[in-house]
Design an enzyme around this catalytic site. Structure first.
Site, mmCIF file in Angstrom:
data_model
loop_
_atom_site.group_PDB
_atom_site.id
_atom_site.type_symbol
_atom_site.label_atom_id
_atom_site.label_comp_id
_atom_site.label_asym_id
_atom_site.label_seq_id
_atom_site.Cartn_x
_atom_site.Cartn_y
_atom_site.Cartn_z
ATOM 1 N N LYS A 171 24.278 43.949 42.927
ATOM 2 C CA LYS A 171 24.415 43.533 41.545
ATOM 3 C C LYS A 171 23.366 44.252 40.704
ATOM 4 O O LYS A 171 22.427 44.778 41.304
ATOM 5 C CB LYS A 171 24.286 42.019 41.424
ATOM 6 C CG LYS A 171 22.880 41.492 41.724
ATOM 7 C CD LYS A 171 22.756 40.046 41.383
ATOM 8 C CE LYS A 171 22.466 39.833 39.925
ATOM 9 N NZ LYS A 171 21.072 39.468 39.624
ATOM 10 N N HIS A 263 25.969 34.305 40.412
ATOM 11 C CA HIS A 263 25.639 33.256 41.382
ATOM 12 C C HIS A 263 26.206 31.886 40.988
ATOM 13 O O HIS A 263 26.827 31.191 41.785
ATOM 14 C CB HIS A 263 24.120 33.117 41.539
ATOM 15 C CG HIS A 263 23.413 34.418 41.797
ATOM 16 N ND1 HIS A 263 23.940 35.395 42.587
ATOM 17 C CD2 HIS A 263 22.214 34.899 41.367
ATOM 18 C CE1 HIS A 263 23.095 36.421 42.645
ATOM 19 N NE2 HIS A 263 22.040 36.142 41.905
HETATM 20 C C1 BG6 Z 1 18.628 37.595 41.646
HETATM 21 C C2 BG6 Z 1 18.124 37.663 40.234
HETATM 22 O O1 BG6 Z 1 19.979 37.951 41.713
HETATM 23 O O2 BG6 Z 1 18.460 36.278 42.158
HETATM 24 C C3 BG6 Z 1 16.682 37.187 40.138
HETATM 25 O O3 BG6 Z 1 18.228 38.990 39.747
HETATM 26 C C4 BG6 Z 1 16.530 35.836 40.773
HETATM 27 O O4 BG6 Z 1 16.251 37.156 38.782
HETATM 28 C C5 BG6 Z 1 17.120 35.826 42.170
HETATM 29 O O5 BG6 Z 1 15.143 35.521 40.806
HETATM 30 C C6 BG6 Z 1 17.116 34.435 42.756
HETATM 31 O O6 BG6 Z 1 17.521 34.492 44.092
HETATM 32 P P1 BG6 Z 1 17.059 33.370 45.123
HETATM 33 O O7 BG6 Z 1 17.778 33.747 46.390
HETATM 34 O O8 BG6 Z 1 15.578 33.458 45.229
HETATM 35 O O9 BG6 Z 1 17.507 32.069 44.542
#
Ligand code: BG6
Length: 513
Positions: A171, A263
């Site tokens: 992404k 997400h």
């Molecule tokens: C990423 C984002 O896709 O996901 C980040 O670009 C974010 O900004 C991260 O901090 C969060 O991922 P996780 O797995 O730590 O919840």
């Protein structure tokens, strides 16, 4: 004769002996993702004996560095970021088969050199070798990489079986509907859709996969999973971290592009979709797309707006004073980028008509927590209605995606005693208590699935476009409005008041996770 007691991977055995020999090429080899996630994921797959017996890794980056330096930094990244300690023997075996190629992403000759390298590896093995190209660079070079994979012949090393070549794309997949469509066209000009693995790392998380199991391997939830019993659904993806040193990237992105479009929408799709006809990747992705298509366009009118955006101000996080977003390096003092967004979505289908789905995601919030809360309707109050004796809550089922992975059911129960008094109580299932805490990282599962050609946990082209078609009008509206409607919230809080109002309008309120 003495027995060979070495780890099976060292003996050239693999649980996946059926998997063809594999060369993974990582574009963006000096980047953060490669260091923190991809190399440790590959190493942990080796520890679990899940790599094919003949496995090679090629780092590709712009910087011309000796292969020894790449190997050293890969080893250090395992020492620092792997969930399990480095086992020198296992690493040595990977290291022997680790290579480095340097070149520009728009330099066809460098891709031809890469092809020679892969041909050489294959010749050395004397067996057909699948190539997995992992594009983990900034999005500005996605396009030249894909085009050069085509022009150099890397994408078509095996004409007759496209299963031999795969491309994994990180992404962000586009920044709006138009750019996502364009990128899809570029990719589909070179690869078949079934060769393409678009990453959303949330789908690799154990608890996200467990959502499918909880929903469809149990019969007690399904009868309640609809507008008759569900009052509202709240999906929270909160982070306590700020944007750190990623100010430059984040300014172009903001919470809706960075977290909501991908997400959070994936969590929504898995929660609300219809049961797929099978566990086949296409069956699951078909249902997700159907669900995303049923979401009504957002109402952006200020009076009834379905969205709130905000930026964090300075505040206290975990007892430490932190700067506001606009004071962050790489961020404009007049920035119009949201670090928090909440949305009220309506899904126009038989199951969900009339049930609001609330989504929120933000940086510098009170706590890092991702959860999906299904809030059920209150029972009729013929026997127990809320008063000083009866402290009642709506039933809810909460999936804790992270941290403290698990799920909780909130019920009302009688307080022991001679009077009938009630209190809400919780039934907990905790992953770590039941299964221990050393679960695989999302990227382990995703790298393995790409090697095994299982696209279930990856985003299909039409899925990303459908999700962008909901979010893009919102961005167009915000950019026409400038600062108007931009709220703020104190770092370490649960977001702006306006976001609470979004729910009050419907008589609801955000959960405090
Ligand atoms: C990423 C984002 O896709 O996901 C980040 O670009 C974010 O900004 C991260 O901090 C969060 O991922 P996780 O797995 O730590 O919840």
């Amino acid at each position: 004769m003495s027995q060979d007691t070495r780890h099976p991977f060292l003996k050239g055995l693999s649980k996946h002996r059926g998997t063809q020999p594999t060369v993974i090429t990582i574009f963006g080899a000096s980047g953060d993702l490669c260091t923190r996630k991809l190399v440790p994921a590959i190493y942990n797959l080796a520890v679990d004996n899940l790599l094919p017996a003949d496995f090679s890794l090629i780092g590709y980056g712009r910087k011309p560095i000796p292969v020894e330096d790449f190997r050293t930094s890969a080893r250090e990244s395992i020492e620092e970021f792997s969930r399990r300690p480095l086992n020198a023997e296992i690493w040595d075996r990977i290291e022997e088969n680790t290579h480095y190629c340097s070149g520009g992403y728009d330099e066809l000759e460098a891709f031809k050199t890469l092809k020679k390298k892969i041909d050489e590896i294959e010749k050395g093995l004397g067996r057909e070798t699948q190539s997995v190209f992992y594009v983990s660079t900034p999005p500005s070079v996605f396009e030249p990489i894909i085009e050069n994979l085509g022009a150099s012949g890397l994408a078509t090393r095996y004409q007759r079986s496209d299963n031999h070549t795969k491309v994994v794309v990180e992404k962000p997949f586009g920044k709006d509907l138009e750019s996502a469509r364009h990128l899809n066209r570029v990719i589909q000009g070179v690869f078949q859709e079934r060769q393409v693995y678009r990453i959303d790392h949330y789908l690799g998380k154990e608890t996200v996969q467990d959502l499918l199991v909880q929903r469809f391997a149990n019969s007690i939830f399904e009868p309640l999973w609809n507008r008759q019993y569900v009052d509202n659904v709240q999906i929270t993806v909160a982070e306590s971290l700020g944007v750190g040193r990623r100010g430059g990237y984040y300014e172009q992105s903001g919470a809706t592009r960075d977290m909501i479009q991908n997400h959070t929408m994936q969590l929504l799709a898995l929660t609300a979709m219809e049961p797929p006809v099978s566990l086949d990747p296409e069956a699951i992705r078909d249902e997700k797309v159907k669900l995303l298509k049923a979401i009504k366009p957002l109402d952006l009118d200020y009076e009834r707006s379905d969205v709130v955006r905000a930026q964090y101000k300075e505040g206290l996080v975990d007892g430490e004073k932190v700067k506001g977003y606009r004071q962050t390096e790489g961020v404009s003092p007049n920035s119009e980028t949201e670090t928090y967004a909440s949305l009220r979505l309506n899904i126009s289908n038989w199951r969900w008509e009339g049930v609001p789905f609330y989504l929120r995601s933000g940086k510098r919030m009170a706590r890092r927590v991702t959860e999906i809360a299904i809030q059920f309707k209150r029972p009729p109050s013929t026997l127990f209605s809320e008063n000083e004796m009866f402290n009642l809550a709506s039933n809810s089922l909460v999936f804790q995606i992270q941290p403290d992975e698990g799920s909780t059911v909130l019920l009302n129960a009688k307080i022991p005693g001679l009077q009938t008094r009630t209190q809400p109580v919780k039934m907990h299932f905790k992953y770590s208590a039941t299964f221990g805490s050393n679960t695989p990282e999302a990227y382990e599962r995703l790298v393995l699935d790409a090697m095994l050609a299982d696209g279930t946990l990856f985003i299909r082209g039409d899925e990303t476009e459908t999700s962008w078609s909901l979010i893009t009008p919102l961005h167009e509206f915000w950019s026409s409005e400038g600062q108007r409607g931009m709220e703020s919230y104190v770092s370490g809080s649960w977001g702006p008041l306006a976001s609470d109002r979004l729910l009050w309008d419907n008589g609801h309120q955000w959960r405090r996770p």
